[in-house]
Scaffold this active site. Structure first.
Site, PDB file in Angstrom:
ATOM      1  N   ASN A  10      34.385  39.738  23.749  1.00  0.00           N
ATOM      2  CA  ASN A  10      34.064  39.389  22.502  1.00  0.00           C
ATOM      3  C   ASN A  10      32.904  38.637  21.969  1.00  0.00           C
ATOM      4  O   ASN A  10      32.534  38.420  20.835  1.00  0.00           O
ATOM      5  CB  ASN A  10      35.472  39.222  21.784  1.00  0.00           C
ATOM      6  CG  ASN A  10      36.722  39.862  21.861  1.00  0.00           C
ATOM      7  OD1 ASN A  10      36.604  41.011  21.385  1.00  0.00           O
ATOM      8  ND2 ASN A  10      37.472  39.601  22.478  1.00  0.00           N
ATOM      9  N   ARG A  17      31.725  38.150  14.610  1.00  0.00           N
ATOM     10  CA  ARG A  17      33.130  37.544  14.731  1.00  0.00           C
ATOM     11  C   ARG A  17      33.429  36.263  14.296  1.00  0.00           C
ATOM     12  O   ARG A  17      32.607  35.284  14.716  1.00  0.00           O
ATOM     13  CB  ARG A  17      33.184  37.733  16.373  1.00  0.00           C
ATOM     14  CG  ARG A  17      34.276  36.957  17.007  1.00  0.00           C
ATOM     15  CD  ARG A  17      34.252  36.663  18.371  1.00  0.00           C
ATOM     16  NE  ARG A  17      35.510  36.190  18.791  1.00  0.00           N
ATOM     17  CZ  ARG A  17      35.624  35.519  20.124  1.00  0.00           C
ATOM     18  NH1 ARG A  17      34.501  35.171  20.917  1.00  0.00           N
ATOM     19  NH2 ARG A  17      36.725  35.399  20.554  1.00  0.00           N
ATOM     20  N   ALA A  76      38.335  34.442  26.016  1.00  0.00           N
ATOM     21  CA  ALA A  76      39.894  34.319  26.188  1.00  0.00           C
ATOM     22  C   ALA A  76      40.519  34.273  27.466  1.00  0.00           C
ATOM     23  O   ALA A  76      41.486  33.937  27.491  1.00  0.00           O
ATOM     24  CB  ALA A  76      40.430  35.789  25.277  1.00  0.00           C
ATOM     25  N   ASP A  86      40.381  32.045  40.902  1.00  0.00           N
ATOM     26  CA  ASP A  86      40.290  32.319  42.163  1.00  0.00           C
ATOM     27  C   ASP A  86      39.040  32.818  42.705  1.00  0.00           C
ATOM     28  O   ASP A  86      38.518  32.362  43.711  1.00  0.00           O
ATOM     29  CB  ASP A  86      41.589  33.263  42.448  1.00  0.00           C
ATOM     30  CG  ASP A  86      42.895  32.532  42.729  1.00  0.00           C
ATOM     31  OD1 ASP A  86      42.999  31.311  42.573  1.00  0.00           O
ATOM     32  OD2 ASP A  86      43.835  33.477  42.567  1.00  0.00           O
ATOM     33  N   GLU A  97      31.561  25.280  32.843  1.00  0.00           N
ATOM     34  CA  GLU A  97      32.214  26.155  31.868  1.00  0.00           C
ATOM     35  C   GLU A  97      31.937  25.558  30.502  1.00  0.00           C
ATOM     36  O   GLU A  97      31.712  24.610  30.167  1.00  0.00           O
ATOM     37  CB  GLU A  97      33.691  25.762  31.965  1.00  0.00           C
ATOM     38  CG  GLU A  97      34.674  26.250  30.931  1.00  0.00           C
ATOM     39  CD  GLU A  97      36.299  25.721  31.087  1.00  0.00           C
ATOM     40  OE1 GLU A  97      36.284  24.892  31.960  1.00  0.00           O
ATOM     41  OE2 GLU A  97      37.001  26.233  30.501  1.00  0.00           O
ATOM     42  N   SER A 101      33.412  26.865  20.641  1.00  0.00           N
ATOM     43  CA  SER A 101      34.108  25.796  19.843  1.00  0.00           C
ATOM     44  C   SER A 101      34.794  24.904  20.625  1.00  0.00           C
ATOM     45  O   SER A 101      34.783  24.796  21.803  1.00  0.00           O
ATOM     46  CB  SER A 101      35.245  26.894  18.969  1.00  0.00           C
ATOM     47  OG  SER A 101      36.238  27.333  20.189  1.00  0.00           O
ATOM     48  N   ARG A 106      42.080  23.626  18.435  1.00  0.00           N
ATOM     49  CA  ARG A 106      42.534  24.743  17.570  1.00  0.00           C
ATOM     50  C   ARG A 106      43.996  25.100  18.019  1.00  0.00           C
ATOM     51  O   ARG A 106      44.655  24.507  18.161  1.00  0.00           O
ATOM     52  CB  ARG A 106      41.450  26.073  18.145  1.00  0.00           C
ATOM     53  CG  ARG A 106      39.935  25.829  17.748  1.00  0.00           C
ATOM     54  CD  ARG A 106      39.096  26.744  18.304  1.00  0.00           C
ATOM     55  NE  ARG A 106      39.160  28.187  17.865  1.00  0.00           N
ATOM     56  CZ  ARG A 106      38.866  29.336  18.275  1.00  0.00           C
ATOM     57  NH1 ARG A 106      38.196  29.337  19.169  1.00  0.00           N
ATOM     58  NH2 ARG A 106      39.290  30.399  17.780  1.00  0.00           N
TER      59      ARG A 106
END
Ligand code: DQA
Length: 143
Positions: A10, A17, A76, A86, A97, A101, A106
């Site tokens: 997404n 979005r 997600a 893994d 990473e 947001s 959240r």
């Protein structure tokens, strides 16, 4: 130095979005920011986006021996994917990473990240600029 930037499901719909969370700018403008950041540091890079967990696993496996570092926004899959965790552990490529947001402020289910278990660092809540911070951190780490 060559790094791989992976964007999960997404994120191709940025702009459309939930703009109140992810902003008004589209995926092409995120890619332009990544390109500019890498060029300024003299880093060779590839940007990859997929909506499919297994395709992301394949891409991480394929990165072994080809890339020195990974910046990943698993979207997600952050909160669900032991398979992506893994794969990152298997190839042992230094990984940062990133989340647009602040996943800690959240929904409750977003607070847990499997990917953090394999990441050198997690950057969140800085909007698109988080990718710049992540790439600069990875550059400093690999240099
Ligand atoms: C996200 C946060 C995730 O919880 C969400 O599922 C995403 C995007 C972010 O960049 O803030 O798709 O990774």
């Amino acid at each position: 130095m060559k790094i791989l930037i992976i964007n999960g499901p997404n994120l191709n719909l940025l702009g459309l979005r939930e703009p109140e969370i992810y902003g008004n700018k589209n995926y092409a403008s995120l890619c332009a920011l990544i390109d500019k950041t890498c060029q300024a540091l003299g880093i060779d890079h590839e940007i990859f986006q997929s909506n499919h967990e297994g395709v992301i696993v394949d891409k991480i496996q394929d990165a072994y021996g080809k890339f020195d570092g990974i910046v990943i926004n698993p979207a997600a899959y952050t909160h669900t994917s032991v398979a992506i965790l893994d794969a990152l552990k298997a190839v042992s490529i230094p990984t940062v990473e990133v989340h647009i947001s602040d996943i800690n402020s959240r929904d409750e289910f977003r607070k847990h990240s499997y990917i953090s278990l394999a990441a050198q660092k997690t950057v969140m809540g800085l909007g698109f600029d988080g990718y710049k911070v992540a790439i600069e951190y990875l550059y400093g780490f690999l240099k």
